[in-house]
Structures are given as structure tokens and as C-alpha cells.
Design a protein around this motif. Sequence first.
Motif, PDB file in Angstrom:
ATOM      1  N   GLU A 184       0.838  -1.196   0.000  1.00 34.47           N
ATOM      2  CA  GLU A 184       0.000   0.000   0.000  1.00 34.47           C
ATOM      3  C   GLU A 184       0.877   1.252   0.000  1.00 34.47           C
ATOM      4  O   GLU A 184       1.735   1.413   0.876  1.00 34.47           O
ATOM      5  CB  GLU A 184      -0.922   0.002   1.212  1.00 34.47           C
ATOM      6  N   LEU A 185       0.645   2.097  -0.965  1.00 33.00           N
ATOM      7  CA  LEU A 185       1.397   3.349  -1.099  1.00 33.00           C
ATOM      8  C   LEU A 185       0.450   4.530  -0.894  1.00 33.00           C
ATOM      9  O   LEU A 185      -0.723   4.466  -1.250  1.00 33.00           O
ATOM     10  CB  LEU A 185       2.038   3.452  -2.493  1.00 33.00           C
ATOM     11  N   GLU A 186       0.995   5.586  -0.334  1.00 30.73           N
ATOM     12  CA  GLU A 186       0.216   6.811  -0.145  1.00 30.73           C
ATOM     13  C   GLU A 186       1.127   8.007  -0.392  1.00 30.73           C
ATOM     14  O   GLU A 186       2.245   8.064   0.105  1.00 30.73           O
ATOM     15  CB  GLU A 186      -0.373   6.870   1.261  1.00 30.73           C
ATOM     16  N   LEU A 187       0.622   8.942  -1.176  1.00 32.07           N
ATOM     17  CA  LEU A 187       1.328  10.190  -1.464  1.00 32.07           C
ATOM     18  C   LEU A 187       0.441  11.343  -1.040  1.00 32.07           C
ATOM     19  O   LEU A 187      -0.685  11.476  -1.518  1.00 32.07           O
ATOM     20  CB  LEU A 187       1.638  10.296  -2.965  1.00 32.07           C
ATOM     21  N   SER A 200       5.388  17.332   0.271  1.00 30.51           N
ATOM     22  CA  SER A 200       4.939  15.979  -0.048  1.00 30.51           C
ATOM     23  C   SER A 200       5.449  14.992   0.983  1.00 30.51           C
ATOM     24  O   SER A 200       6.551  15.142   1.512  1.00 30.51           O
ATOM     25  CB  SER A 200       5.427  15.555  -1.438  1.00 30.51           C
ATOM     26  N   VAL A 201       4.643  13.968   1.236  1.00 33.30           N
ATOM     27  CA  VAL A 201       5.012  12.886   2.134  1.00 33.30           C
ATOM     28  C   VAL A 201       4.843  11.567   1.384  1.00 33.30           C
ATOM     29  O   VAL A 201       3.789  11.320   0.781  1.00 33.30           O
ATOM     30  CB  VAL A 201       4.139  12.883   3.403  1.00 33.30           C
ATOM     31  N   HIS A 202       5.882  10.721   1.416  1.00 31.79           N
ATOM     32  CA  HIS A 202       5.844   9.400   0.799  1.00 31.79           C
ATOM     33  C   HIS A 202       5.617   8.370   1.901  1.00 31.79           C
ATOM     34  O   HIS A 202       6.401   8.300   2.864  1.00 31.79           O
ATOM     35  CB  HIS A 202       7.161   9.094   0.081  1.00 31.79           C
ATOM     36  N   ILE A 203       4.562   7.564   1.769  1.00 34.11           N
ATOM     37  CA  ILE A 203       4.173   6.616   2.806  1.00 34.11           C
ATOM     38  C   ILE A 203       4.065   5.216   2.194  1.00 34.11           C
ATOM     39  O   ILE A 203       3.436   5.047   1.147  1.00 34.11           O
ATOM     40  CB  ILE A 203       2.827   7.024   3.442  1.00 34.11           C
ATOM     41  N   VAL A 204       4.682   4.224   2.850  1.00 34.83           N
ATOM     42  CA  VAL A 204       4.673   2.843   2.377  1.00 34.83           C
ATOM     43  C   VAL A 204       4.137   1.948   3.495  1.00 34.83           C
ATOM     44  O   VAL A 204       4.722   1.908   4.588  1.00 34.83           O
ATOM     45  CB  VAL A 204       6.084   2.389   1.957  1.00 34.83           C
ATOM     46  N   ASN A 205       3.042   1.266   3.220  1.00 38.69           N
ATOM     47  CA  ASN A 205       2.407   0.404   4.220  1.00 38.69           C
ATOM     48  C   ASN A 205       2.253   1.110   5.571  1.00 38.69           C
ATOM     49  O   ASN A 205       2.511   0.543   6.635  1.00 38.69           O
ATOM     50  CB  ASN A 205       3.192  -0.903   4.378  1.00 38.69           C
ATOM     51  N   HIS A 249       3.954   3.670   6.789  1.00 37.97           N
ATOM     52  CA  HIS A 249       5.174   4.250   7.352  1.00 37.97           C
ATOM     53  C   HIS A 249       5.657   5.422   6.482  1.00 37.97           C
ATOM     54  O   HIS A 249       5.825   5.262   5.267  1.00 37.97           O
ATOM     55  CB  HIS A 249       6.284   3.207   7.432  1.00 37.97           C
ATOM     56  N   VAL A 250       5.920   6.552   7.101  1.00 39.41           N
ATOM     57  CA  VAL A 250       6.511   7.683   6.379  1.00 39.41           C
ATOM     58  C   VAL A 250       7.969   7.343   6.075  1.00 39.41           C
ATOM     59  O   VAL A 250       8.756   7.086   6.997  1.00 39.41           O
ATOM     60  CB  VAL A 250       6.425   8.978   7.201  1.00 39.41           C
TER      61      VAL A 250
END
Length: 294
Positions: free
Chosen positions: A221-224, A231-236, A238-239
Motif C-alpha cells: 500500500e502506497l500513499e502520497l 509531499s510525504v511518501h508513505i509505504v504500508n 510508514h513515512v
Amino acid sequence: MRKWITLGLGIALAGTTTSFHAAPGWEPLLDKTLSKWRTYESYRHQLGYTGKQPLDAQGQPLAPIGYDKNEANVFSVVMQNGEPVLRISGEIYGCVFTKRDYANYDLKLKVKWGSKKWVPRLDEPRDSGILYNSQGEPGVDYWHSWMLSQEFQVSEYQKGNAMGDFWCIANSTADIRAAYDATKDTLKFNPTAPPVVMGKEGRNFCQAAANYESPAGQWTELELISVNGQSVHIVNGHVVLALNNSGYTAANGERRPLTRGKIQLQSEAAEVFYKDILIKPLKAMPAQYAKYFN
């Protein structure tokens, strides 16, 4: 049951109706016909590529394949459990990109690797990417494939690469709190380090803080989150990286803002699947992430 849907120009597409419903406030960006997206393909890159436009047998520059051709069916949709899943084969460099521009949003999506890899990255980690704040025409980067943008890298965890790494695409720039990795001569995101100006003096890449990619065969799961140049890059959950003052360097050397634009998903010599692509407008950076910009 999977039902593959070929995307092409002037073709009516058949397929199952999706049963996917987004939560209130979220807009689904993916459907069975890619109705909110266009495609662009550049070249079938070969080993030994050095960043120059490929030439034909007579030594003349080759034109890129271009917009909405979808040669080799690089971009296709499979209906899986009633939901659309985007397959990018990676066979030809290029991108699928949103028809409209976006600014100030939360973007969520899931990604999983396929099995295929292509020249010139047969011996490299599988790679794709989310390119955001994308402006102008594709082809301004080293691979002649993408628009001016910022990259949320989508990569296998190998050779110092990880989900959520940052790349400048073309002449983009940003400020990232980073320090040099002790085990590799490259920058790594560190929220307590001083900010480093990316896009200058060869500083085009910054590693994510850590690897949070899901095990092989599972969805990551990715979130931008992108708001007003932050901008914040989030993976599963976690920032892994945050950037400030998103911009680009103009021809006269002036730094200008790069805070809105299209969203591109890269085709980059590896088979990759994306699903549950959702976007929600934001008025401000959520409070829990403010600490990354103080």
C-alpha cells in the motif's frame, strides 16, 4: 476469474462492471477502460543506452511511439474479483498519465510486481514510479519517456533502492532533510538532518528512510500526500520520505514552484500491477505530518 481488456484508440471496450466503491470523499481513478488516463510510449531502449535519442538504420533520430498508441499492449486492465487492476508490462518505456491536473491531495494505491523484466534492466531491480506535479510534454528526462515531475519511486528492495525513494525527473528540484548513507555514497532521508537542495550538483536521488515493502507476491500500500509544495511518501503506513519546496529550475536558472500537475505511472522495463487508485482533495497538510516540515 480474470478478464483482460485491451486498450487502444477508437475501440469500444468490453468487460465486467466493477463492484469497487470508494469511501466518501475519495475519487476512484481506475476503471476498466482507463477513462481518466492517457498513455505515452517512447522507445524500446537497448543495452548501452546513454541518454541520447535513438537513431534509425540511416543514423537519423527516431520519433517516439507517442500518445495513445499502446504498442505491444503495454497498458491493460484486468477485472479481478469485480475490480479493475492495471497491468503495465514494462516492455516499452513510457507512462500512463491522468487527463487532468491535480493539486493538494491525498493519493492512495496498491502495487504488486509481475514476473517479466525487459532490456535494458534485466539485471536490475524491478522498477516503476509515481510521478507527480507533472507538467509539460513527456520526453524531457534521461530516458526520453516522462514529463517534468517529482518521483515517488516504486522499486524492489535491492541495490540501495526501495519503495518511496525520491528522484528528480528532468530539471525538478526540492528540499529534503537527508544525510549520506554510511554504507553507500548517496543521500538518505533523515527527518532530523538539515535540508538538502535536490536537483543541484548531481543530487538527483534520495533513499527512503527504510524498507517497508510487502513480501513478494503481496500488495504493497502506497500513499502520497502533496499539498502546497510539500509531499510525504508513505509505504504500508510508514513515512519514508518528505520533501519541501517542490519546484523546478527554469532555463534562466531561476527556481520556480512545481505544486500541481498530472500523475504519471511509469513503464520501466518491469511488469507491475496497480489497483485501488484513489484520490481525495486536501485543504492543508494533515497535522500529523507537520513535524516533517518544521
